[in-house]
Design a protein around this motif. Sequence first.
Motif, short mmCIF file in Angstrom:
data_model
loop_
_atom_site.label_atom_id
_atom_site.label_comp_id
_atom_site.label_asym_id
_atom_site.label_seq_id
_atom_site.Cartn_x
_atom_site.Cartn_y
_atom_site.Cartn_z
N THR A 1 6.57 -2.01 3.46
CA THR A 1 6.60 -2.91 2.31
C THR A 1 7.39 -2.28 1.16
O THR A 1 8.21 -2.93 0.52
CB THR A 1 5.15 -3.22 1.84
OG1 THR A 1 4.38 -3.58 2.98
CG2 THR A 1 5.13 -4.34 0.84
N ASP B 1 -2.62 -1.69 -7.42
CA ASP B 1 -3.16 -2.99 -7.84
C ASP B 1 -4.56 -3.26 -7.29
O ASP B 1 -5.28 -4.11 -7.77
CB ASP B 1 -2.22 -4.11 -7.37
CG ASP B 1 -2.03 -4.11 -5.87
OD1 ASP B 1 -2.59 -4.98 -5.20
OD2 ASP B 1 -1.34 -3.20 -5.35
N ALA C 1 3.64 -1.82 -4.23
CA ALA C 1 4.73 -2.49 -3.51
C ALA C 1 4.46 -3.98 -3.46
O ALA C 1 5.34 -4.77 -3.16
CB ALA C 1 4.87 -1.91 -2.11
P1 GDP Z 1 3.12 0.84 6.87
O1 GDP Z 1 2.28 0.88 8.09
O2 GDP Z 1 2.94 2.08 6.06
O3 GDP Z 1 4.55 0.49 7.11
O4 GDP Z 1 2.47 -0.31 5.95
P2 GDP Z 1 2.99 -1.77 5.63
O5 GDP Z 1 4.13 -1.74 4.70
O6 GDP Z 1 3.17 -2.50 6.92
O7 GDP Z 1 1.76 -2.33 4.80
C1 GDP Z 1 0.45 -2.41 5.30
C2 GDP Z 1 -0.33 -3.50 4.55
O8 GDP Z 1 -0.53 -3.14 3.19
C3 GDP Z 1 0.42 -4.83 4.52
O9 GDP Z 1 -0.53 -5.86 4.70
C4 GDP Z 1 1.00 -4.88 3.12
O10 GDP Z 1 1.16 -6.21 2.65
C5 GDP Z 1 -0.05 -4.14 2.31
N1 GDP Z 1 0.51 -3.49 1.12
C6 GDP Z 1 1.61 -2.73 1.04
N2 GDP Z 1 1.81 -2.29 -0.23
C7 GDP Z 1 0.79 -2.79 -0.97
C8 GDP Z 1 0.42 -2.69 -2.37
O11 GDP Z 1 1.07 -2.05 -3.20
N3 GDP Z 1 -0.72 -3.33 -2.75
C9 GDP Z 1 -1.49 -4.05 -1.87
N4 GDP Z 1 -2.58 -4.63 -2.35
N5 GDP Z 1 -1.16 -4.17 -0.57
C10 GDP Z 1 -0.04 -3.56 -0.11
#
Ligand code: GDP
Length: 599
Positions: free
Chosen positions: A21, A146, A175
Motif C-alpha cells: 500500500t 490512523d 498509507a
Molecule cells: P503488505 O503485506 O505489507 O504488502 O501489506 P499491504 O500493503 O498489502 O496492506 C495490508 C492491509 O493493511 C491492507 O488491507 C491495507 O489496506 C491495510 N493498510 C495499509 N496501510 C494502512 C494504513 O496506513 N492504515 C490502515 N488503517 N490500513 C492500512
Amino acid sequence: FPTERIRNFSIIAHIDHGKSTLADRLLELTGTIKKGHGQPQYLDKLQVERERGITVKAQTATMFYKHKPSGISAGETHRVNDFLLNLIDTPGHVDFSYEVSRSLAACQGALLVVDAAQGVQAQTVANFYLAFEFNLTIIPVINKIDQPTADPDRVKAQLKSLFDLDPNDALLTSAKTGQGLEHVLPAVIERIPSPPGKSASPLRMLLLDSYYDEYKGVICHVAVIASAATGQVYEIFDVGIMHPELTPTGVLFSGQVGYVVSGMRSTKEARVGDTLHHARSSVEPLPGFKPAKHMVFSGLYPADGSDFDALNAAIEKLTCNDASVSVTKETSTALGIGFRCGFLGLLHMDVFHQRLEQEYGAHVISTVPTVPYIFEYSDGSKVNVQNPASLSSNPGKRVVACWEPSVIATIIIPSEYVGAVITLCSERRGEQLEYSFIDSQRVLMKYRLPLREIVVDFYDQLKSITSGYASFDYEDEEYQASDLVKLDVLLNGQPVDAMATIVHSLKAQRIGRELVEKLRKVIDRQMFEITIQAAIGSKVVARETLSAMRKNVLAKCYGGDITRKKKLLEKQKEGKKRMKRVGSVDIPQEAFHELLKVS
Ligand code: GDP
Ligand code: MG
C-alpha cells in the motif's frame, strides 16, 4: 542521470504492515501511476498475489521525483532537482526471504515499515537483520497511525531496544489516509546514499531477476554497476526501466535498476545472480547471491488426462519466472514420469502449483512434501534423501545413522500465551534457546526445531493457540542427528511409493494410525474392497478397510432422462480430473494433501 541523483531502496516489513500500500502511494505521489487506478497493491501483479493478498515476487518500479532540499528559499528554484528513485517492493512471508535478500543486493537503503498498532513482529526482526547485513541505511516508518489502537511511542521504544534505531529518525505515516507521506521521499533522498559506480569502468550488470514474456521472450531485471554508453551493447534489443511497466529508455546508467531484453531464447541462460558485461571486455564477476535453499521437496506429476509434455513446458516457463525452484526428473511406480521439485517452503510450493495451473493451464498431482534428510548406510555411503521412496530397502544396506534439517525459529507473542507456545514447541521436539521481553507485554522466544515439524501446520497451530497474535519467522540451521524411519502406505497390499514419508520413530505409530484413517475418508469407495495399511519395513502399524461400493453412479437415475444422465457422467468426469489410478485404485489429489497434514 548522474549517479548522485539516483536512489535504490526497498520496502521491508512484516506481512500486512502495509508495504504494498505504501508502494502504491509513492507511485501515485510521483505520478508514476494514476491516483485511484482501481487496482490496489499495484505491484502485486500475479493472480495468486491478488487472490491471496500477499506479495510473492519482488517488483521494481522507477519513479522520478522533484526534490526540494529543506531550507530552500523561493528564489532558489535551480536547487530543485530531479531524482531517479528505484523502489523494490518485497514479499513479507518467511518463505520468500530469498526474494528479499536478492532485492536488497541492489539497494543502498530500506524503509522498515512497522504497523503502529501491532508493533515489531518476527519478520520485522528478520528483515531488519537482512538489511543490516547488507549495510543498508534503514529508515523506520511507523505506518497505520490512523488506527484507533495505534501506539507509535511503543513502537519507537521497541525499535530502540531491539535495533538501536533512533526514535527521532522514525517517520509516522498512514498509507491509508496519506498522513505523513510527504516526508518519505525526502528522507529517502537525504538519508540514503547514492549507488556506487564509476562511469569509466567496464559495464557490469547484476542479473536480479528474469521472467518470460510471451512476446519479448526472456526479460532480465538488472542493476547496472558500471556504466556503458548506448550503441556498445552486444545483442541487446531493448533496454529500459520499469516505470512502472517496461519503458524503453535506450540506456541504463551506473547505479540504475532496469530491464534488458536480449537474444536469450532459453530461460536457462538467465541465471539470477550472474554478471552481465560487454563481450569485448573481461570483468571480475560481481559477488552473486547465495543459492536458494530448498526446504521442502515434492513430486509433481501430470494428473490423469493431462500430458507430460505440457507439464514439462509449463514448468520450464514458470521456473524462469521463479528461479528459486529446483527441478529434476523422477519416476514413480505409482504415478509414472514426473518431476521432483525443491521449494523454499510450503507456501512457496502452493503458490507454484497455483501458478502452474492458473498461468500455464497445467493439471498436476503433487506428492507428499518432504524435507531433505541425510542417511548413512552400512556400506559407508551417505545420501541426501529428497524423496522418501528413494530410501534403500536393500537388507544388505542398512541405515546406520540419519540427520534431519533444523531451524532457529523466532516467535513473538503477548506474554499471556507463553505457556501454550512452550507446550506446542515441545510437542514439536523443540529446544528453547532464548526468552526475553521486548517491552512490558511482549515476549520474544527462540527455539531450535526440526524443519519437518514446522513446515506443515506449525504456523497455523501457533496462530490458533495465540488468537492470531503470534508472529513467527525462521532461519535454517545445521542438520541434527535424529532417529528416523520410513513409513510406507499400502493399498491392497501394494506399497504406493508416492505416499511414503519419513517420520521420527517415536511418532511413527501415531502418524501411521492417523494416516490410514484420513485416507479411508478421502478415497472414494470403489467397485471392490480396499485395504489401506501403514507399515514400517515389514511391520504393519495400522490398517483400515474401505468396503466396496454397491450402486454405480447411474443407479440414481430413474427413467431414461438422457440429459440428467449426461450431466451426472460429466460431473463424475470432473471429479476424476485430479485422480490418479494407482494399481486398480483411484486416488484423489486430496489424499496426498491429507497425508501432509499429519505430523
Ligand atoms: P503488505 O503485506 O505489507 O504488502 O501489506 P499491504 O500493503 O498489502 O496492506 C495490508 C492491509 O493493511 C491492507 O488491507 C491495507 O489496506 C491495510 N493498510 C495499509 N496501510 C494502512 C494504513 O496506513 N492504515 C490502515 N488503517 N490500513 C492500512
Ligand atoms: Mg505486499
